[in-house]
Design an enzyme around this catalytic site. Structure first.
Site, PDB file in Angstrom:
ATOM      1  N   ASN A 134      -7.794  -9.612   6.508  1.00  0.00           N
ATOM      2  CA  ASN A 134      -7.416  -8.413   6.203  1.00  0.00           C
ATOM      3  C   ASN A 134      -7.955  -7.500   7.353  1.00  0.00           C
ATOM      4  OD1 ASN A 134      -7.077  -5.732   5.082  1.00  0.00           O
ATOM      5  ND2 ASN A 134      -8.346  -6.109   3.300  1.00  0.00           N
ATOM      6  N   ARG A 188      -3.075  -9.912   4.791  1.00  0.00           N
ATOM      7  CA  ARG A 188      -2.759  -8.813   4.124  1.00  0.00           C
ATOM      8  C   ARG A 188      -1.960  -7.756   5.060  1.00  0.00           C
ATOM      9  NH1 ARG A 188      -6.132  -3.676   2.800  1.00  0.00           N
ATOM     10  NH2 ARG A 188      -4.462  -2.488   1.385  1.00  0.00           N
ATOM     11  N   HIS A 193      -1.570  -1.420  -3.298  1.00  0.00           N
ATOM     12  CA  HIS A 193      -2.653  -2.065  -4.237  1.00  0.00           C
ATOM     13  C   HIS A 193      -2.231  -3.140  -4.890  1.00  0.00           C
ATOM     14  CE1 HIS A 193      -5.554   1.499  -4.255  1.00  0.00           C
ATOM     15  NE2 HIS A 193      -5.870   0.493  -3.132  1.00  0.00           N
ATOM     16  N   ARG A 242      -9.115  11.258  -0.069  1.00  0.00           N
ATOM     17  CA  ARG A 242      -7.847  11.707  -0.112  1.00  0.00           C
ATOM     18  C   ARG A 242      -7.613  12.519  -1.450  1.00  0.00           C
ATOM     19  NH1 ARG A 242      -5.316   5.662   0.116  1.00  0.00           N
ATOM     20  NH2 ARG A 242      -7.109   4.838   1.026  1.00  0.00           N
ATOM     21  N   GLU A 295      -8.763  -9.925  -4.486  1.00  0.00           N
ATOM     22  CA  GLU A 295      -7.637  -9.908  -3.496  1.00  0.00           C
ATOM     23  C   GLU A 295      -7.490 -11.023  -2.676  1.00  0.00           C
ATOM     24  OE1 GLU A 295      -6.402  -5.423  -2.759  1.00  0.00           O
ATOM     25  OE2 GLU A 295      -8.447  -5.562  -3.092  1.00  0.00           O
TER      26      GLU A 295
END
Ligand code: ADP
Length: 394
Positions: free
Chosen positions: A7, A85, A174, A235, A379
């Site tokens: 990742n 990823r 996601h 964010r 993940e």
């Protein structure tokens, strides 16, 4: 045989070497500050941690060091595949893909949609191809799971040409996590995923909610970019689309500076004027910090509202899943969110909720009420499984 999961961020590389069938983890770690002084690689194996100085090296240097480590441990020949990823797959990818020159071209074509993320993912793929020649490489996209969303969920009410010419639509992110926890939740509820309408809330530094009908994403809170939707660490989530122009005029900032502030200086950090980290904010709110309290309240208010919106997308709800660093650890965020959602049928089991932290999982609602549960996301495991499926053609 092992699958290496990579990742890559712009200055970081997270990796795990694991067996997708047994879930056995051989080695994991994180390279940080890549390309600048202080670049380092941390390796975790059997509860032991070691750190190597990469002397300012980048992704390739991190992979070289990892390669040497795998070789010394006698693991190198066991690496059967590398799973990457990749953040944005646009409309082209609705499933993981074996990396070919055409697939690389398509990932490059998605750079304008994810200018910060996809170039880092490409750098990681290129470095891994050089480091592991002949080993199959697979791209697993954050957006792919959401390609099942219907047009009512993914189209914005903007000029049609923007969609056709620029790909302006909602994509969602996601996806790997939402898909994984939905599957795990079905197992925990003892019912087939195909029969369930679930809402999954992935709450970490970035957060999103997904409506999963029969194992397929039908709506999600993130959109064209990972800025839409919930309040996140730094964010903003949803704001009035008129805000950009207004703030730019008032402040003299350019549009890209406004967007930068909405990505990096907003969310929990902006509201609290203190921190982006949920744990820190919960402690500060406990000491009476008004900004921290407000940040937590807005986070929960918006989360509950978005879960209700997903309920409307599904029509019938069979369960709500909390995951991600906040979802898996903040009993208080879960309790306050479920309190707001009592009208859907949730009733908190306070003891179970308090126990589902630091790796604990399971139901946090009372028997006979609508189930809400904590599921620990994984993940890396999901990427390893999907990589293996692509390589073996199953
Ligand atoms: P990322 O999205 O970067 O993978 P994580 O999923 O690890 O991030 O989530 C990080 C968030 O989880 C941070 O806001 C952190 O404060 C929060 N978190 C972790 N542990 C706890 C805890 N015990 N209580 C409250 N929040 C926590």
């Amino acid at each position: 045989m092992w699958t290496l999961v990579l990742n890559c961020g712009s200055s970081s590389l997270k990796f795990a070497l694991l067996d997708p069938d047994t879930r056995e983890l051989q080695l994991s770690g994180l390279a940080e500050r890549l390309g600048v002084d202080g670049a380092s690689l941390r390796l975790d194996r059997d509860g032991e941690r070691r750190t190597h100085d990469l002397k300012g090296g980048g992704h390739a240097a991190a992979l070289d060091r990892l390669l040497a480590e795998l070789s010394a441990l006698g693991l190198l020949d066991g690496v059967a595949a590398v799973g990457h990823r990749v953040v944005h797959g646009g409309e082209r990818f609705s499933a993981p893909a074996r990396i070919t020159p055409e697939v690389m071209e398509a990932i490059r074509a998605c750079v304008p949609l994810a200018p910060l993320h996809n170039p880092a993912n490409i750098a990681g793929i290129e470095a891994a191809q050089a480091a592991f020649p002949g080993v199959p490489q697979v791209a697993v996209f954050d957006t792919a799971f959401h390609q099942t969303m219907p047009p009512v969920a993914y189209r914005y009410a903007v000029p049609e040409a923007w969609y056709h010419h620029y790909g302006v639509r909602r994509y969602g992110f996601h996806g790997t996590s939402h898909a994984y926890v939905a599957g795990e939740a079905a197992g925990m509820l003892g019912r087939p995923l195909e029969d369930l309408n679930l809402i999954t809330a992935h709450l970490g530094n970035g957060s999103s909610v997904c409506a999963v009908a029969g194992g397929r994403s039908v709506d999600t809170s993130m959109g064209l970019t990972p800025l839409e939707g919930l309040v996140m660490g730094t964010r903003s989530g949803d704001v009035d689309p008129g805000l950009h122009d207004y703030v730019a005029r008032q402040s003299g900032l350019s549009l890209s500076e406004v967007t930068g502030a909405l990505n990096r200086e907003s969310g929990l950090l902006g509201l609290s004027n203190l921190a982006s980290d949920m744990r820190e904010l919960e402690e500060a709110a406990g000491r009476g910090h008004a900004g921290a309290r407000l940040a937590l309240d807005v986070f929960v208010y918006r989360l509950a509202g978005t879960v209700a919106q997903m309920a409307a997308a599904l029509g019938r709800v069979d369960g709500l899943v909390f995951t991600g660093g906040i979802g898996e650890n903040s009993a208080s965020v879960r309790a306050q969110t479920l309190a707001r959602l009592g009208f859907l049928g949730f009733a908190l089991d306070e003891k179970a909720n308090a126990a589902a932290v630091r790796g604990g999982s399971g139901l946090v609602t009372r028997t006979g009420t609508l189930p809400a549960l904590v599921v620990n996301t994984n993940e890396e495991l999901m990427i390893a499984r999907q990589t293996q499926d692509v390589v073996t053609g199953s």
